[in-house]
Design a protein around this motif. Structure first.
Motif, PDB file in Angstrom:
ATOM      1  N   VAL A  49      -1.857   6.875   0.255  1.00  0.00           N
ATOM      2  CA  VAL A  49      -1.831   5.484  -0.183  1.00  0.00           C
ATOM      3  C   VAL A  49      -0.381   5.006  -0.241  1.00  0.00           C
ATOM      4  O   VAL A  49       0.483   5.687  -0.806  1.00  0.00           O
ATOM      5  CB  VAL A  49      -2.487   5.353  -1.577  1.00  0.00           C
ATOM      6  N   GLU A  50      -0.162   3.842   0.344  1.00  0.00           N
ATOM      7  CA  GLU A  50       1.160   3.214   0.307  1.00  0.00           C
ATOM      8  C   GLU A  50       1.585   2.991  -1.140  1.00  0.00           C
ATOM      9  O   GLU A  50       0.798   2.512  -1.952  1.00  0.00           O
ATOM     10  CB  GLU A  50       1.059   1.866   1.032  1.00  0.00           C
ATOM     11  N   VAL A  52       2.162   5.321  -3.175  1.00  0.00           N
ATOM     12  CA  VAL A  52       1.867   6.540  -3.924  1.00  0.00           C
ATOM     13  C   VAL A  52       2.346   7.757  -3.127  1.00  0.00           C
ATOM     14  O   VAL A  52       3.143   8.558  -3.614  1.00  0.00           O
ATOM     15  CB  VAL A  52       0.353   6.668  -4.223  1.00  0.00           C
ATOM     16  N   HIS A  53       1.863   7.880  -1.869  1.00  0.00           N
ATOM     17  CA  HIS A  53       2.195   9.039  -1.040  1.00  0.00           C
ATOM     18  C   HIS A  53       3.269   8.730  -0.014  1.00  0.00           C
ATOM     19  O   HIS A  53       3.812   9.634   0.613  1.00  0.00           O
ATOM     20  CB  HIS A  53       0.961   9.539  -0.310  1.00  0.00           C
ATOM     21  N   ALA A  90      -7.158   1.626   6.456  1.00  0.00           N
ATOM     22  CA  ALA A  90      -7.384   0.373   5.732  1.00  0.00           C
ATOM     23  C   ALA A  90      -6.088  -0.418   5.824  1.00  0.00           C
ATOM     24  O   ALA A  90      -5.083  -0.073   5.203  1.00  0.00           O
ATOM     25  CB  ALA A  90      -7.770   0.644   4.280  1.00  0.00           C
ATOM     26  N   LEU A  91      -6.121  -1.468   6.649  1.00  0.00           N
ATOM     27  CA  LEU A  91      -4.897  -2.173   7.062  1.00  0.00           C
ATOM     28  C   LEU A  91      -4.716  -3.497   6.335  1.00  0.00           C
ATOM     29  O   LEU A  91      -5.565  -4.383   6.447  1.00  0.00           O
ATOM     30  CB  LEU A  91      -4.978  -2.473   8.559  1.00  0.00           C
ATOM     31  N   THR A 123     -11.876   1.569  11.047  1.00  0.00           N
ATOM     32  CA  THR A 123     -10.763   0.670  10.740  1.00  0.00           C
ATOM     33  C   THR A 123     -11.306  -0.470   9.901  1.00  0.00           C
ATOM     34  O   THR A 123     -12.290  -1.106  10.280  1.00  0.00           O
ATOM     35  CB  THR A 123     -10.142   0.088  12.025  1.00  0.00           C
ATOM     36  N   VAL A 124     -10.686  -0.696   8.772  1.00  0.00           N
ATOM     37  CA  VAL A 124     -11.131  -1.765   7.880  1.00  0.00           C
ATOM     38  C   VAL A 124      -9.913  -2.543   7.412  1.00  0.00           C
ATOM     39  O   VAL A 124      -8.770  -2.088   7.528  1.00  0.00           O
ATOM     40  CB  VAL A 124     -11.902  -1.205   6.653  1.00  0.00           C
ATOM     41  N   ARG A 125     -10.166  -3.727   6.906  1.00  0.00           N
ATOM     42  CA  ARG A 125      -9.112  -4.559   6.370  1.00  0.00           C
ATOM     43  C   ARG A 125      -8.880  -4.189   4.904  1.00  0.00           C
ATOM     44  O   ARG A 125      -9.843  -3.975   4.169  1.00  0.00           O
ATOM     45  CB  ARG A 125      -9.559  -6.029   6.498  1.00  0.00           C
ATOM     46  N   SER A 126      -7.632  -4.042   4.493  1.00  0.00           N
ATOM     47  CA  SER A 126      -7.332  -3.797   3.080  1.00  0.00           C
ATOM     48  C   SER A 126      -6.729  -5.039   2.452  1.00  0.00           C
ATOM     49  O   SER A 126      -5.722  -5.545   2.937  1.00  0.00           O
ATOM     50  CB  SER A 126      -6.353  -2.639   2.919  1.00  0.00           C
ATOM     51  N   PRO A 127      -7.325  -5.514   1.354  1.00  0.00           N
ATOM     52  CA  PRO A 127      -6.695  -6.621   0.620  1.00  0.00           C
ATOM     53  C   PRO A 127      -5.554  -6.120  -0.256  1.00  0.00           C
ATOM     54  O   PRO A 127      -4.892  -6.912  -0.912  1.00  0.00           O
ATOM     55  CB  PRO A 127      -7.850  -7.166  -0.230  1.00  0.00           C
ATOM     56  N   GLY A 128      -5.312  -4.815  -0.268  1.00  0.00           N
ATOM     57  CA  GLY A 128      -4.238  -4.246  -1.073  1.00  0.00           C
ATOM     58  C   GLY A 128      -3.311  -3.436  -0.191  1.00  0.00           C
ATOM     59  O   GLY A 128      -2.895  -3.887   0.874  1.00  0.00           O
ATOM     60  N   PRO A 129      -2.991  -2.214  -0.614  1.00  0.00           N
ATOM     61  CA  PRO A 129      -2.042  -1.393   0.137  1.00  0.00           C
ATOM     62  C   PRO A 129      -2.670  -0.780   1.384  1.00  0.00           C
ATOM     63  O   PRO A 129      -3.897  -0.696   1.501  1.00  0.00           O
ATOM     64  CB  PRO A 129      -1.690  -0.291  -0.859  1.00  0.00           C
ATOM     65  N   MET A 131      -3.925   2.224   3.387  1.00  0.00           N
ATOM     66  CA  MET A 131      -4.435   3.557   3.056  1.00  0.00           C
ATOM     67  C   MET A 131      -4.830   4.253   4.350  1.00  0.00           C
ATOM     68  O   MET A 131      -5.419   3.636   5.235  1.00  0.00           O
ATOM     69  CB  MET A 131      -5.655   3.472   2.152  1.00  0.00           C
TER      70      MET A 131
END
Lengths: 329, 329
Positions: A49-50, A52-53, A90-91, A123-129, A131
């Motif tokens: 996770v952006e 965190v890691h 998760a982009l 592949t999915v869209r991330s509304p946050g960081p 992953m």
């Protein structure tokens, strides 16, 4: 410009897969992981996770490499040869095609270096960081997977490579630790690189299968991870701090600030192999590791008992750590 | 109180695994997925993101079930029997132990219903939304995985269950679509349940292996997914809108607003099986599906050609859709 999901899969990710293997060229709902006769399939899953890691500022190719390599490190620790992986991305919307192309280029480099292929994912869209979740599959000779639980009293404790570079590398990147900030540029870069792009010890896997009674990779800190291995095996361990292999850069940082030794021993992000070997197998293990081009160092001994591992300093006194390992929460 | 990573794994997740199977009780770096003689291993990976694939307000047990079930649906579509799964959980800090316990209870229910076991995974902290990434493994008789690419002109196109309930269920939950808002409570609840907790058609897997030339699960919309299947097979398809099976609730919503037919046919979240069967195998396929307790309906025919599928209304005219399927971006 942000690519569409279809562009992302067909133009960017599909070239990482082969149409003629179990990936089916990423054109199906699932992949086919064929049985390799005489082998067991080892499967591991790690998610990064952006923030965190890895850091938001890290180079996309290196984020890709780290995400894949931490999984390959788990396979290596089990004695397995890497074969294929599944990638869930998760982009966040802000990552454009150039970013993703650089991410894919990092994967491509590592696929070639470690002989592993993309077999599927999502592949999915991330509304946050951002992953990155990877599931990696490898092959180990039937019945020979090296577990955490096989250590016995009297066996030697080994680690590969050097310990502490990853956590000191994070300090070098973040700044604010004077003894690290005071190192020369090349030393800081070397440490930073160990944090950014770990080295999975796949070359050591056959030696582990042949000679190790137990193994794991050191991801959350040597002392804590040794505690996990000992606990899984129903034993304890004693190691000598002075025997723990350090890089020249880490050695210099610790010479500047003795407190950094604790950080090196407990900080995590090493992705080295921790294993146990019976005394009568030690010479053969060391020879096999040498032939594989991986440095291994004996750092202590497995002992009876259920308490946590003891780390002794040069005077023989037990070191006390605030915490043995990195906990995500 | 938020549980620690160790509590989460040892107290909450480990009870979902068995210490004596390939999961090694979640105490090791990796799992061992044993070869089932005479079978191929099918592997799929789907990631669900809060705010994208489920709503923040959704019940934790249902989020868990949906996350697992969308993966099981992929296995079913390939003709595979589900065996085990790997779970990566990226948890925001706000989710407490009670939330996680309810999530785990949802997994436990589905593990029992679908005879599948937790084999491994990862738990990390998310500074953004909850993300659930699952990799699921299943067994299919050797060489018999049903692909997307096996359809031929002249074959019949079938779907399982009913189409459109998932997307209309989301409308029921979100509100704002008058023809859905106007349904009675039980009808809205039935649609909502289809969105929240899809039904993986694992019972249909043996019938697919035996009789289907191609199959996939309908996750992003019937028309778009049929287009993917046809394209992978190098063919096209013609289906009749009137033949597409609808639930009583969906039928009533569409009676109230004819435009909802397009939403039902293209909206996604169905998790039904789309497959093709040669005419001479149709009777046997229908009999096998009936015996498995899964309704299947012939909705059209595979035809030559490379254009997208054509959906005809009762008058034989081709319907035009703004888009054939849900795209994540």
């Amino acid at each position: 410009v942000v690519p569409s999901e279809r562009e992302l899969i067909e133009e960017l990710l599909a070239p990482l897969a082969r149409p003629d293997d179990g990936s089916l060229g990423l054109t199906d709902d699932a992949a086919l992981v064929a049985h390799r006769p005489g082998h067991d399939l080892v499967v591991t899953q790690d998610t990064l996770v952006e923030g965190v890691h890895f850091r938001a500022a890290d180079a996309p190719g290196q984020v890709a490499q780290k995400s894949l390599r931490v999984n390959l490190s788990d396979l290596a620790a089990k004695g397995a040869a890497a074969r294929c992986y599944f990638l869930s991305l998760a982009l966040p919307e802000r990552l454009d095609r150039a970013w993703i192309e650089a991410f894919v280029a990092g994967l491509k480099r590592d696929q070639e270096e470690f002989a592993v292929a993309l077999f599927g994912g999502d592949t999915v869209r991330s509304p946050g960081p951002l992953m990155v979740s990877i599931t990696a599959c490898g092959d180990v000779p039937e019945g020979e997977m090296v577990r955490r639980s096989g250590a016995h009293a009297g066996e030697r404790v080994y680690v590969s490579g050097t310990i502490g570079d990853g956590t000191l590398g994070l300090a070098a990147l973040d700044g604010g630790v004077p003894a690290v900030d005071g190192l020369d540029g090349p030393a800081r870069d070397e440490l930073a690189r160990r944090y950014l792009v770990p080295r999975p010890r796949l070359a050591l896997a056959p030696a582990l299968c042949a000679h190790a009674s137990a193994a794991m990779d050191v991801s959350d800190g040597l002392v804590g991870d040794l505690g996990l291995l000992a606990r899984a095996s129903g034993v304890s361990a004693e190691i000598e701090a002075a025997a723990v292999p350090l890089s020249a850069a880490a050695r210099r940082a610790i010479a500047g600030d003795g407190a950094l030794l604790a950080r090196a021993l407990t900080g995590g992000d090493d992705y080295e192999i921790l294993c146990t070997v019976a005394p009568q197998s030690s010479a053969a293990f060391e020879a096999a590791a040498g032939k594989a081009g991986v440095a291994v160092t004996a750092i202590g001994t497995i002992v009876e008992g259920g308490a946590g591992p003891v780390v002794r300093d040069a005077a023989g006194d037990a070191l006390v750590f605030e915490r043995g390992s990195y906990a995500h929460f």
